[in-house]
Design an enzyme around this catalytic site. Structure first.
Site, PDB file in Angstrom:
ATOM      1  N   GLU A  38       0.824  -1.034   0.001  1.00 49.98           N
ATOM      2  CA  GLU A  38       0.122   0.130   0.009  1.00 49.98           C
ATOM      3  C   GLU A  38       0.763   0.962   0.049  1.00 49.98           C
ATOM      4  OE1 GLU A  38      -2.081  -0.799   3.608  1.00 49.98           O
ATOM      5  OE2 GLU A  38      -2.813  -2.575   2.988  1.00 49.98           O
ATOM      6  N   GLU A  69      -4.431  -6.440   3.574  1.00 50.35           N
ATOM      7  CA  GLU A  69      -3.023  -7.287   3.611  1.00 50.35           C
ATOM      8  C   GLU A  69      -3.204  -8.628   3.217  1.00 50.35           C
ATOM      9  OE1 GLU A  69      -4.493  -4.744   5.720  1.00 50.35           O
ATOM     10  OE2 GLU A  69      -2.876  -3.146   5.688  1.00 50.35           O
ATOM     11  N   PHE A  92       2.321  -1.308   8.892  1.00 50.75           N
ATOM     12  CA  PHE A  92       2.544  -1.597  10.253  1.00 50.75           C
ATOM     13  C   PHE A  92       2.479  -2.905  10.588  1.00 50.75           C
ATOM     14  CE2 PHE A  92       1.348   3.103   9.498  1.00 50.75           C
ATOM     15  CZ  PHE A  92       2.477   3.627  10.405  1.00 50.75           C
ATOM     16  N   ASP A  94       1.030  -4.513  13.072  1.00 51.98           N
ATOM     17  CA  ASP A  94      -0.068  -4.895  13.625  1.00 51.98           C
ATOM     18  C   ASP A  94      -1.022  -5.306  12.619  1.00 51.98           C
ATOM     19  OD1 ASP A  94      -0.238  -2.344  16.197  1.00 51.98           O
ATOM     20  OD2 ASP A  94       0.889  -1.993  14.207  1.00 51.98           O
ATOM     21  N   PHE A  95      -0.821  -4.640  11.331  1.00 47.67           N
ATOM     22  CA  PHE A  95      -1.937  -5.323  10.131  1.00 47.67           C
ATOM     23  C   PHE A  95      -1.330  -6.691   9.726  1.00 47.67           C
ATOM     24  CE2 PHE A  95      -2.101  -0.516   9.520  1.00 47.67           C
ATOM     25  CZ  PHE A  95      -3.106  -0.414  10.327  1.00 47.67           C
ATOM     26  N   MET A  97      -1.843  -9.297  11.303  1.00 43.35           N
ATOM     27  CA  MET A  97      -2.835  -9.984  11.720  1.00 43.35           C
ATOM     28  C   MET A  97      -3.660 -10.342  10.661  1.00 43.35           C
ATOM     29  SD  MET A  97      -1.598 -10.131  14.756  1.00 43.35           S
ATOM     30  CE  MET A  97       0.027  -9.690  14.055  1.00 43.35           C
ATOM     31  N   HIS A 136      -0.923   0.794  15.888  1.00 40.86           N
ATOM     32  CA  HIS A 136       0.289   0.818  14.857  1.00 40.86           C
ATOM     33  C   HIS A 136       1.619   0.911  15.610  1.00 40.86           C
ATOM     34  CE1 HIS A 136      -3.431   2.812  13.066  1.00 40.86           C
ATOM     35  NE2 HIS A 136      -2.997   2.566  12.084  1.00 40.86           N
TER      36      HIS A 136
END
Length: 333
Positions: A38, A69, A92, A94-95, A97, A136
């Protein structure tokens, strides 16, 4: 690329510039290397890491994707399966996941299921370093170290980021390459040599010492070195080990250092439960119990979510004082 100071063999680069240089050199070297993610194209990513690559290599090899993602990692898995060497950026950590199935159940198990290579590199960013908030800024590296078939790298400086990212891209199996946000603007001398590649799975001794081994990860390496300078003035000799690769860990190097000093402190920006620091402590107990002079101590972020205000986020991340205090504690054991 700007603001560089070049010498005969090295160039002073910020970490994000070292990563950009690694991507550029590998895309020049091998036309099978493609970059997807992205805003990796014209915007150059959230911190400029992929800046200039779209103009240099074109839209066929530098491809912006929708905000999904799972889709973009799936695209990388598909590309790796048909002979490309994709580099997928998850902005990030976190993404990641959202892409767990593609990373854990597809990419990591591809060779086990098929016998064929999966040359996929997944770049992502973790930790505090801006007003990014609790969704993030998280550190999930230990989660992925529990997955067979997946290598996990977390460099601590620009030099290692360049050398290890090039190794990841050339690797025939999937590699998760985690960039600590806090080190992206920091500088190191980086070899100009286009074939400068560091081996995956080899730790680096950042400072030799005799009293305590500090195993520090990512951003905490520089903070551990700063603590070691302070402690040296108190007569305490600290050895700082940077694993660089979290899976596979360089167990031999870590165990050898712990046996020499007899004391261990681990330092990470992650929270302590089930962390890499916990894993290193377990290795010490399993392999060095008779040599340990005190119980190992973990330095980690408090078990709370990452605050959005920068001062609070920085307060949460362990600093040199926290590392120094832990070393003094094990010296009393």
């Amino acid at each position: 690329m700007t603001a560089t100071t070049e010498t005969a063999q090295t160039r002073s680069l910020k970490t994000w510039q070292g990563i950009n240089q690694a991507l550029t050199e590998e895309m020049e070297r091998d036309e099978r290397v493609v970059l997807v993610g992205e805003d990796v194209g014209r915007p150059g990513g959230p911190y400029g890491v992929t800046r200039g690559l779209l103009d240099k290599f074109g839209g066929l090899r530098v491809r912006d994707t929708p905000i999904s993602e799972a889709v973009l990692v799936g695209l990388g898995v598909g590309g790796g399966a048909v002979g490309l060497r994709p580099v997928v950026e998850i902005m990030f950590f976190d993404f990641a996941m959202i892409a767990m199935d593609q990373i854990v159940n597809q990419a990591a198990k591809f060779r086990y299921f098929s016998g064929h290579s999966m040359p996929l590199t997944i770049r992502t960013m973790c930790g505090a370093g801006g007003p990014n908030g609790a969704q993030h800024s998280q550190n999930f590296e230990a989660w992925f170290c529990a997955v067979p078939g997946l290598k996990v790298i977390m460099p601590s400086n620009a030099r290692d980021a360049k050398g290890l990212l090039k190794a990841a891209i050339r690797d025939d199996d999937p590699v998760l390459f985690i960039e600590t946000l806090g080190i992206l603007p920091t500088r190191r001398d980086v070899p100009v040599d286009e074939d400068f590649v560091l081996p995956i799975g080899v730790a680096e001794t950042r400072r030799e010492g005799t009293d305590v081994t500090v195993v520090a990860i990512g951003r905490l390496v520089d903070r551990a070195l700063e603590a070691a300078e302070t402690l040296a003035e108190e007569g305490i000799s600290v050895e700082v080990i940077d694993p660089r690769t979290l899976s596979p860990l360089d167990t031999d190097a870590l165990v050898a250092s712990i046996r020499r000093t007899g004391r261990l402190v681990t330092a990470t920006e992650a929270t302590a439960p089930c962390s890499i620091g916990s894993e290193v402590c377990a290795l010490a107990v399993e392999n060095c119990l008779s040599e340990l002079k005190s119980a190992p101590v973990r330095v980690a972020s408090p078990f709370i979510n990452v605050p959005t205000p920068v001062p609070l986020a920085e307060w949460r991340a362990p600093g040199p004082d926290a590392v120094a205090d832990a070393v003094r504690k094990v010296m009393q054991g």
